[in-house]
Design a protein around this motif. Structure first.
Motif, PDB file in Angstrom:
ATOM      1  N   GLU A 105       0.831  -1.213   0.000  1.00 39.64           N
ATOM      2  CA  GLU A 105       0.000   0.000   0.000  1.00 39.64           C
ATOM      3  C   GLU A 105       0.861   1.258   0.000  1.00 39.64           C
ATOM      4  N   LEU A 106       2.034   1.196   0.666  1.00 42.10           N
ATOM      5  CA  LEU A 106       2.917   2.365   0.723  1.00 42.10           C
ATOM      6  C   LEU A 106       3.772   2.493  -0.543  1.00 42.10           C
ATOM      7  N   ALA A 107       4.297   1.376  -1.016  1.00 40.19           N
ATOM      8  CA  ALA A 107       5.277   1.432  -2.097  1.00 40.19           C
ATOM      9  C   ALA A 107       4.653   1.568  -3.473  1.00 40.19           C
ATOM     10  N   GLU A 108       3.489   0.970  -3.657  1.00 39.28           N
ATOM     11  CA  GLU A 108       2.909   0.923  -4.993  1.00 39.28           C
ATOM     12  C   GLU A 108       2.699   2.294  -5.618  1.00 39.28           C
ATOM     13  N   PRO A 109       2.126   3.279  -4.935  1.00 36.81           N
ATOM     14  CA  PRO A 109       1.911   4.582  -5.576  1.00 36.81           C
ATOM     15  C   PRO A 109       3.215   5.251  -6.000  1.00 36.81           C
ATOM     16  N   VAL A 110       4.237   5.148  -5.159  1.00 37.20           N
ATOM     17  CA  VAL A 110       5.512   5.812  -5.459  1.00 37.20           C
ATOM     18  C   VAL A 110       6.223   5.124  -6.613  1.00 37.20           C
ATOM     19  N   ILE A 111       6.266   3.810  -6.594  1.00 38.18           N
ATOM     20  CA  ILE A 111       6.978   3.076  -7.639  1.00 38.18           C
ATOM     21  C   ILE A 111       6.290   3.214  -8.978  1.00 38.18           C
ATOM     22  N   VAL A 112       4.975   3.074  -8.991  1.00 34.85           N
ATOM     23  CA  VAL A 112       4.222   3.184 -10.245  1.00 34.85           C
ATOM     24  C   VAL A 112       4.352   4.577 -10.834  1.00 34.85           C
ATOM     25  N   LYS A 113       4.455   5.587  -9.978  1.00 33.98           N
ATOM     26  CA  LYS A 113       4.597   6.967 -10.450  1.00 33.98           C
ATOM     27  C   LYS A 113       5.838   7.138 -11.318  1.00 33.98           C
ATOM     28  N   TRP A 114       6.921   6.409 -10.961  1.00 27.94           N
ATOM     29  CA  TRP A 114       8.182   6.573 -11.675  1.00 27.94           C
ATOM     30  C   TRP A 114       8.453   5.420 -12.643  1.00 27.94           C
ATOM     31  N   ASP A 115       7.395   4.696 -13.038  1.00 23.96           N
ATOM     32  CA  ASP A 115       7.530   3.652 -14.036  1.00 23.96           C
ATOM     33  C   ASP A 115       7.762   4.301 -15.399  1.00 23.96           C
ATOM     34  N   PRO A 116       8.946   4.115 -16.025  1.00 25.82           N
ATOM     35  CA  PRO A 116       9.223   4.777 -17.303  1.00 25.82           C
ATOM     36  C   PRO A 116       8.249   4.404 -18.406  1.00 25.82           C
ATOM     37  N   GLU A 117       7.615   3.249 -18.281  1.00 21.92           N
ATOM     38  CA  GLU A 117       6.693   2.795 -19.324  1.00 21.92           C
ATOM     39  C   GLU A 117       5.255   3.191 -19.034  1.00 21.92           C
ATOM     40  N   ALA A 118       5.052   3.816 -17.885  1.00 26.33           N
ATOM     41  CA  ALA A 118       3.681   4.149 -17.505  1.00 26.33           C
ATOM     42  C   ALA A 118       3.280   5.554 -17.903  1.00 26.33           C
ATOM     43  N   SER A 119       4.275   6.478 -17.976  1.00 30.31           N
ATOM     44  CA  SER A 119       3.934   7.863 -18.299  1.00 30.31           C
ATOM     45  C   SER A 119       5.111   8.547 -18.971  1.00 30.31           C
ATOM     46  N   THR A 120       4.785   9.555 -19.762  1.00 31.48           N
ATOM     47  CA  THR A 120       5.839  10.343 -20.418  1.00 31.48           C
ATOM     48  C   THR A 120       6.655  11.100 -19.393  1.00 31.48           C
ATOM     49  N   TYR A 121       6.029  11.555 -18.349  1.00 22.81           N
ATOM     50  CA  TYR A 121       6.710  12.300 -17.282  1.00 22.81           C
ATOM     51  C   TYR A 121       7.807  11.452 -16.654  1.00 22.81           C
TER      52      TYR A 121
END
Length: 687
Positions: A105-121
């Motif tokens: 629950e803690l790690a998922e939002p942070v890790i997914v945010k910086w997934d290079p394949e998930a967003s252009t940002y």
């Protein structure tokens, strides 16, 4: 794997046969569990039901309702305890499951945010440049996730929560791999080996501000701030790399991290070696090079090895040790892979030159320069390449030292051979210092400036041929002489023999002696004004000083004895005619000898003065006594007035003109000789 919100448990109470609910203990439980796995859902309904116990329950209820003869006590006796009718409780979630759920629950939002394949940002933005605080939190969460997975695997390796955790871990590692590459690639200036080695040295770069003592306080403050800023930047970059490396290695992704590091840092080391002008050369290429061309390459190498050892390899070692501090094996592997090729080229160059370069008298000095460059930095080389896997680099440097030593000994032997081949039997018209003496002593005095020469020759004295004879002539006691002293004395001995051979072919014996005196004095002066004095010792110097004095005395005896002997020793009782004849004889032999010796050169001022003072000391006091005794009588008689041509002072001035080779006299020398002759004469008279 499921989140906590995806699970729901429902309790259903059964009302069998009556309109009243059964007791809480006799209820059975239906668990409705909603599980989510990627793109599908399924519902699992677990019913825990005991048919036998329900059957018993029904029979008892019938007996109770249709047998009024039963008392309440009978009912209690035959009716089982409510606990016996309760269904088994659902299995409780383990501690590891709970920790994993919380971590996810803690790690998922942070890790997914910086997934290079998930967003252009996330693809175009750097986590560590964008927000260092968030980067630090990212690392902490990844480490926490790894620890949770480790604990859960140990307890339940089939847990479906591990699937979800592993998926997040892969995303996180791709992110960190990208960050590690970006930091290494974009911070070449901050990670420059020279900057790293300087920053990490015991003495901080800020201490160099003492060099600006004459500057204003504001300038010093600005400089201090700039230095601190550079150091802080480098410190931050190295810290980030270490955080990422520690995280990836502990998570089992060290291979990916190391691969990136090796590729980038090896290119920097190889580029550094290339920019320093060191190149890998074939032995055939070295052999074909003229010494002038090879000499330029050697000079480049001498500069390169100093920079490479002190900054390039040392800086890389410091950086590698810092980034991979968590694993000794990884930092050794990385450093070896990064530096081995460049270091082999660098330390293999001297061996290649020593084995394959053309022979020349000048080559020995470059061999000693390279030997000194390695020997002076040997502790650093051993320290920087202290790993077992880099021992081949240390061995390469050692092999170069060995080959350089062999080359130096070979060149010394070759030089001795060249000296022996010199032919000096031509007619000599000059008694000055021979070019062979100048060249040989320049060569040997330069050799004496190399402190490593003693190490190079320590176990290699010259060959035994003629060794004892020259040692006996050069030293009083040669039993404990180091090899370097024997080598140098041997070469000088060969030179002296060639000078002796040359002197034997001179027609004028006096000039032969003066030739030897001049050349021996030159040899002695070069020894006394160079490090050769320490290598040859006082014993050798004293012996050769006595040789110079002996040659000077022999010259004086042969060239000036007939002038000195022309002066009467007993001046009393001489007639005017005898005095006249003595003056004429003195004038004739003095003028002839003076004219002949006027062209003679004694380059060494000390030897020149010693010989002139010795001649004057023997000639002028006796002449002064004779002159004072008969000058007046010669002047009174007109027949003898022209006989007295030289006063003692005039004769002293004439002697002062000698040994400059031009016939010009120095006033100070004339004065000193006249005064010396006078004082010497007066001293002898008073006695």
């Amino acid at each position: 794997m499921l989140s906590a919100s995806a699970q729901r448990t429902f309790f259903v109470y059964i009302y069998p046969f009556t309109s009243h609910p059964i007791t809480h203990n006799s209820k059975f439980k239906i668990t409705l569990l909603l599980l989510q796995s990627h793109k599908y859902f399924f519902i699992q309904i677990s019913l825990t039901f005991l048919p036998q116990r329900i059957s018993n329950f029904t029979k008892n209820m019938k007996n109770l309702c249709f047998s009024p003869k039963r008392s309440s006590s009978s009912f209690i006796a035959h009716y089982p305890s409510p606990s016996r009718f309760s269904l088994p409780a659902p299995p409780s979630r383990s501690l590891s499951d709970s920790v994993m759920m919380q971590t996810l629950e803690l790690a998922e939002p942070v890790i997914v945010k910086w997934d290079p394949e998930a967003s252009t940002y996330a693809k175009v933005t750097s986590l560590f440049y964008e927000n260092r605080a968030e980067a630090s939190e990212f690392i902490k969460l990844v480490n926490k996730l790894h620890n949770a997975m480790h604990a859960l695997v140990a307890e339940n390796s089939n847990s479906e929560l591990l699937i979800r955790a592993q998926h997040l871990m892969q995303i996180a590692m791709k992110r960190l791999e990208k960050e590690f590459y970006q930091i290494l690639s974009l911070n070449r200036a901050q990670l420059d080996p020279e900057s790293v080695s300087t920053r990490s040295s015991r003495t901080s770069a800020r201490s160099s501000l003492s060099d600006f003592a004459d500057e204003s306080d504001d300038e010093i403050r600005v400089a201090s701030e700039l230095i601190k800023e550079v150091e802080d930047d480098a410190e931050g970059v190295m810290t980030d790399l270490k955080l990422i490396a520690d995280c990836m290695i502990s998570s089992g992704y060290g291979k990916e991290c190391v691969k990136i590091y090796k590729i980038i840092r090896k290119s920097i080391v190889d580029e550094g070696i290339y920019k320093l002008g060191v190149e890998k050369m074939k032995s055939s290429h070295v052999h074909k090079l003229d010494f002038e061309v090879l000499d330029l390459k050697i000079q480049n190498w001498l500069i390169a090895v100093k920079i490479a050892v002190k900054t390039l390899f040392n800086g890389e070692r410091i950086l590698c040790d810092h980034v991979f501090a968590s694993s000794d094996s990884i930092r050794e592997s990385c450093y070896t892979e990064i530096t081995k090729e460049g270091a082999s080229i660098l330390f293999g160059f001297p061996e290649n030159v020593a084995k394959n370069s053309k022979k020349s008298p000048e080559r020995i000095f470059r061999m000693l320069d390279m030997y000194t460059a390695i020997a002076d930095r040997w502790p650093e080389i051993v320290s920087v390449f202290a790993f077992q896997s880099t021992s081949s680099i240390v061995n390469q440097a050692l092999n170069s030292l060995i080959k350089l030593s062999e080359s130096v000994r070979l060149d010394l032997t070759e030089f001795e051979t060249l000296l022996n081949k010199q032919s000096l039997k031509t007619t000599v018209t000059s008694v000055g210092v021979h070019k062979l003496s100048v060249d040989t002593m320049n060569y040997l005095s330069l050799l004496g400036d190399y402190g490593v020469l003693a190490d190079v020759l320590i176990d290699s004295p010259p060959q035994e041929k003629g060794l004892k004879s020259f040692l006996d002539e050069s030293f009083s006691d040669s039993s404990s002489l180091p090899a370097v002293s024997i080598w140098l004395a041997r070469l000088i001995f060969v030179l002296v023999r060639k000078l002796d051979d040359k002197a034997k072919h001179m027609k004028d014996v006096s000039q032969a002696y003066l030739f030897l005196a001049n050349n021996f004095q030159h040899i002695l002066s070069k020894v006394q004004t160079s490090n050769l004095q320490y290598l040859l010792g006082d014993d050798w110097i004293n012996k050769h000083e006595s040789e110079v004095k002996k040659f000077g005395a022999n010259y004086e005896r042969v060239a000036w004895s007939h002038v000195i002997d022309a002066v009467p020793k007993n001046v009393s009782g001489m007639t005017r005619e005898e005095a006249r004849d003595s003056f004429k004889r003195i004038n004739a032999v003095f003028e002839e000898t003076h004219r002949k010796q006027l062209a003679v050169v004694i380059p060494n001022g000390r030897l020149r003065d010693e010989i002139k003072l010795s001649i004057a000391g023997k000639l002028l006091p006796a002449y002064r006594e004779f002159y004072n005794a008969y000058r007046v009588e010669m002047v009174k008689d007109r027949k003898f007035s022209g006989v007295v041509k030289y006063a003692p002072e005039d004769m002293g001035n004439k002697l002062s003109d000698l040994f400059f080779g031009s016939g010009s006299a120095l006033t100070s020398s004339s004065s000193s000789l006249s005064e010396s002759g006078t004082s010497y004469s007066q001293g002898r008279t008073s006695v």
